[in-house]
Write a protein that holds these residues in place. Sequence first.
Motif, PDB file in Angstrom:
ATOM      1  N   ARG A   5       7.523  -1.175  10.577  1.00  0.00           N
ATOM      2  CA  ARG A   5       8.467  -0.098  10.876  1.00  0.00           C
ATOM      3  C   ARG A   5       8.266   1.114   9.961  1.00  0.00           C
ATOM      4  O   ARG A   5       8.695   2.217  10.285  1.00  0.00           O
ATOM      5  CB  ARG A   5       9.907  -0.599  10.723  1.00  0.00           C
ATOM      6  N   ALA A   6       7.640   0.904   8.825  1.00  0.00           N
ATOM      7  CA  ALA A   6       7.445   2.004   7.878  1.00  0.00           C
ATOM      8  C   ALA A   6       6.214   2.819   8.264  1.00  0.00           C
ATOM      9  O   ALA A   6       5.251   2.294   8.824  1.00  0.00           O
ATOM     10  CB  ALA A   6       7.285   1.446   6.472  1.00  0.00           C
ATOM     11  N   SER A   7       6.262   4.103   7.961  1.00  0.00           N
ATOM     12  CA  SER A   7       5.124   4.977   8.260  1.00  0.00           C
ATOM     13  C   SER A   7       3.942   4.641   7.349  1.00  0.00           C
ATOM     14  O   SER A   7       4.122   4.472   6.134  1.00  0.00           O
ATOM     15  CB  SER A   7       5.529   6.436   8.058  1.00  0.00           C
ATOM     16  N   PRO A   8       2.736   4.580   7.887  1.00  0.00           N
ATOM     17  CA  PRO A   8       1.563   4.303   7.041  1.00  0.00           C
ATOM     18  C   PRO A   8       1.073   5.547   6.295  1.00  0.00           C
ATOM     19  O   PRO A   8       0.234   5.445   5.400  1.00  0.00           O
ATOM     20  CB  PRO A   8       0.521   3.829   8.055  1.00  0.00           C
ATOM     21  N   GLN A   9       1.597   6.729   6.655  1.00  0.00           N
ATOM     22  CA  GLN A   9       1.084   7.974   6.091  1.00  0.00           C
ATOM     23  C   GLN A   9       1.217   8.046   4.565  1.00  0.00           C
ATOM     24  O   GLN A   9       0.266   8.429   3.873  1.00  0.00           O
ATOM     25  CB  GLN A   9       1.794   9.177   6.737  1.00  0.00           C
ATOM     26  N   PRO A  10       2.398   7.731   3.992  1.00  0.00           N
ATOM     27  CA  PRO A  10       2.507   7.834   2.523  1.00  0.00           C
ATOM     28  C   PRO A  10       1.456   7.007   1.786  1.00  0.00           C
ATOM     29  O   PRO A  10       0.890   7.472   0.787  1.00  0.00           O
ATOM     30  CB  PRO A  10       3.928   7.321   2.251  1.00  0.00           C
ATOM     31  N   ALA A  11       1.200   5.781   2.254  1.00  0.00           N
ATOM     32  CA  ALA A  11       0.202   4.946   1.575  1.00  0.00           C
ATOM     33  C   ALA A  11      -1.175   5.599   1.628  1.00  0.00           C
ATOM     34  O   ALA A  11      -1.918   5.602   0.635  1.00  0.00           O
ATOM     35  CB  ALA A  11       0.164   3.558   2.222  1.00  0.00           C
ATOM     36  N   GLU A  12      -1.528   6.160   2.794  1.00  0.00           N
ATOM     37  CA  GLU A  12      -2.828   6.809   2.932  1.00  0.00           C
ATOM     38  C   GLU A  12      -2.919   8.034   2.018  1.00  0.00           C
ATOM     39  O   GLU A  12      -3.951   8.273   1.376  1.00  0.00           O
ATOM     40  CB  GLU A  12      -3.048   7.214   4.385  1.00  0.00           C
ATOM     41  N   GLN A  13      -1.815   8.819   1.950  1.00  0.00           N
ATOM     42  CA  GLN A  13      -1.830  10.011   1.095  1.00  0.00           C
ATOM     43  C   GLN A  13      -1.926   9.618  -0.381  1.00  0.00           C
ATOM     44  O   GLN A  13      -2.631  10.268  -1.162  1.00  0.00           O
ATOM     45  CB  GLN A  13      -0.569  10.841   1.356  1.00  0.00           C
ATOM     46  N   MET A  14      -1.221   8.566  -0.766  1.00  0.00           N
ATOM     47  CA  MET A  14      -1.280   8.136  -2.168  1.00  0.00           C
ATOM     48  C   MET A  14      -2.675   7.636  -2.525  1.00  0.00           C
ATOM     49  O   MET A  14      -3.185   7.900  -3.627  1.00  0.00           O
ATOM     50  CB  MET A  14      -0.228   7.044  -2.409  1.00  0.00           C
ATOM     51  N   ARG A  15      -3.320   6.905  -1.632  1.00  0.00           N
ATOM     52  CA  ARG A  15      -4.690   6.441  -1.912  1.00  0.00           C
ATOM     53  C   ARG A  15      -5.649   7.623  -2.042  1.00  0.00           C
ATOM     54  O   ARG A  15      -6.530   7.629  -2.895  1.00  0.00           O
ATOM     55  CB  ARG A  15      -5.150   5.481  -0.809  1.00  0.00           C
ATOM     56  N   GLU A  16      -5.462   8.648  -1.176  1.00  0.00           N
ATOM     57  CA  GLU A  16      -6.321   9.820  -1.243  1.00  0.00           C
ATOM     58  C   GLU A  16      -6.103  10.582  -2.559  1.00  0.00           C
ATOM     59  O   GLU A  16      -7.059  11.009  -3.204  1.00  0.00           O
ATOM     60  CB  GLU A  16      -6.041  10.737  -0.051  1.00  0.00           C
ATOM     61  N   LEU A  17      -4.832  10.746  -2.968  1.00  0.00           N
ATOM     62  CA  LEU A  17      -4.538  11.422  -4.236  1.00  0.00           C
ATOM     63  C   LEU A  17      -5.092  10.631  -5.417  1.00  0.00           C
ATOM     64  O   LEU A  17      -5.549  11.214  -6.409  1.00  0.00           O
ATOM     65  CB  LEU A  17      -3.025  11.604  -4.379  1.00  0.00           C
ATOM     66  N   LEU A  18      -5.070   9.322  -5.303  1.00  0.00           N
ATOM     67  CA  LEU A  18      -5.625   8.493  -6.377  1.00  0.00           C
ATOM     68  C   LEU A  18      -7.137   8.660  -6.442  1.00  0.00           C
ATOM     69  O   LEU A  18      -7.720   8.721  -7.532  1.00  0.00           O
ATOM     70  CB  LEU A  18      -5.258   7.020  -6.136  1.00  0.00           C
ATOM     71  N   ARG A  19      -7.795   8.717  -5.275  1.00  0.00           N
ATOM     72  CA  ARG A  19      -9.252   8.933  -5.263  1.00  0.00           C
ATOM     73  C   ARG A  19      -9.599  10.271  -5.908  1.00  0.00           C
ATOM     74  O   ARG A  19     -10.643  10.403  -6.541  1.00  0.00           O
ATOM     75  CB  ARG A  19      -9.775   8.886  -3.825  1.00  0.00           C
ATOM     76  N   GLN A  20      -8.692  11.268  -5.731  1.00  0.00           N
ATOM     77  CA  GLN A  20      -8.921  12.580  -6.344  1.00  0.00           C
ATOM     78  C   GLN A  20      -8.501  12.612  -7.807  1.00  0.00           C
ATOM     79  O   GLN A  20      -8.564  13.657  -8.452  1.00  0.00           O
ATOM     80  CB  GLN A  20      -8.153  13.644  -5.564  1.00  0.00           C
ATOM     81  N   GLU A  21      -8.040  11.475  -8.311  1.00  0.00           N
ATOM     82  CA  GLU A  21      -7.635  11.319  -9.720  1.00  0.00           C
ATOM     83  C   GLU A  21      -6.527  12.282 -10.108  1.00  0.00           C
ATOM     84  O   GLU A  21      -6.551  12.892 -11.179  1.00  0.00           O
ATOM     85  CB  GLU A  21      -8.837  11.468 -10.638  1.00  0.00           C
ATOM     86  N   ASN A  22      -5.556  12.445  -9.206  1.00  0.00           N
ATOM     87  CA  ASN A  22      -4.390  13.275  -9.517  1.00  0.00           C
ATOM     88  C   ASN A  22      -3.438  12.533 -10.440  1.00  0.00           C
ATOM     89  O   ASN A  22      -3.242  11.321 -10.311  1.00  0.00           O
ATOM     90  CB  ASN A  22      -3.655  13.640  -8.230  1.00  0.00           C
ATOM     91  N   PHE A  23      -2.823  13.261 -11.372  1.00  0.00           N
ATOM     92  CA  PHE A  23      -1.807  12.665 -12.233  1.00  0.00           C
ATOM     93  C   PHE A  23      -0.522  12.479 -11.433  1.00  0.00           C
ATOM     94  O   PHE A  23      -0.296  13.135 -10.408  1.00  0.00           O
ATOM     95  CB  PHE A  23      -1.540  13.542 -13.447  1.00  0.00           C
TER      96      PHE A  23
END
Length: 316
Positions: free
Chosen positions: A150-168
Amino acid sequence: MADIRNLINELAAAENQLQSTEFLAPCVGGGKVRTSVAKMIYTFVPKPKNFEGWGIFQPVNEKVAKVVDEASLPQIVGYLNLFPQLRLRLVYPLQGQTWLGYPVNESDMQQRFGVVKPVPVYLVTEGAQFEPIIARFDGQACWFEEIDRRASPQPAEQMRELLRQENFAENLRFVGMTPEMLTVYDLVLRRRYAEIRSQHRSQARGEAVEMEASENLGKRQKKRQKKRKGEKYRERQNEENKIRKALRQGGGELDIYRDRGDYWQIEWLTANGERHVSAIAKNDLTVISSGICLSGRDRDFDLQSLVGVIEKRYEW
């Protein structure tokens, strides 16, 4: 007051019943399984010991329960339905099928369980980092049920992408972000930094050990070189003493000697100071070349007798 004999009989009956009972239980790798019979809790070591998953167990004795079969999906669902749901977000794997999870809604966890904190989630068979899941809490542990569809998958995908970019964590910004997501992201970063520090410490320890080994090797090499140098020095001293002694017995005096491989070349003085250069065999000090004309009879003499031969050569 309960009749003690009846109580003992009830326990004995429960024990007998236990031996013939099969029960369903989740099992973490290296862990134990538990069941309840007649309101008594029994804990067993699974057989095989490395079993991890949902199993149907049967007690072998009071300490060991063997795996009879793997539990079916309907059986697992029926078991999990006994316990309340808890919505979590996967943070990072801990060991085997165990992940660290964090509540999707801190207020809900606080209200229902009186605490807000990361919790281990066992038997996670699917899902990825930052993904929302549904777990069941049996009063002691959280067991994975399924991915929260029921939860949107978008936040998880965005967080993984930000982590790959090494964002604080402080740079985490996207539509729909919640404080709980920020906490999960921060936990992941802390774990990553801890791993990096650990790798650096290991690397530093490795370099220190390597440097120490190199220094020890250098010390051993210097010690061996020093030992060889000392042995060579003593060897030369013995050679020189041997030559000098032979010359003195004949009345001569050694000035210099040189090692020429198979023989020694010596410069020596007679008693009246006359200098001569001769070649002497190493093994028995036989004269190879006297330095004067002895009509090819050089090898008839040794070093000791050579002194007298040369000093008296004009008397021949």
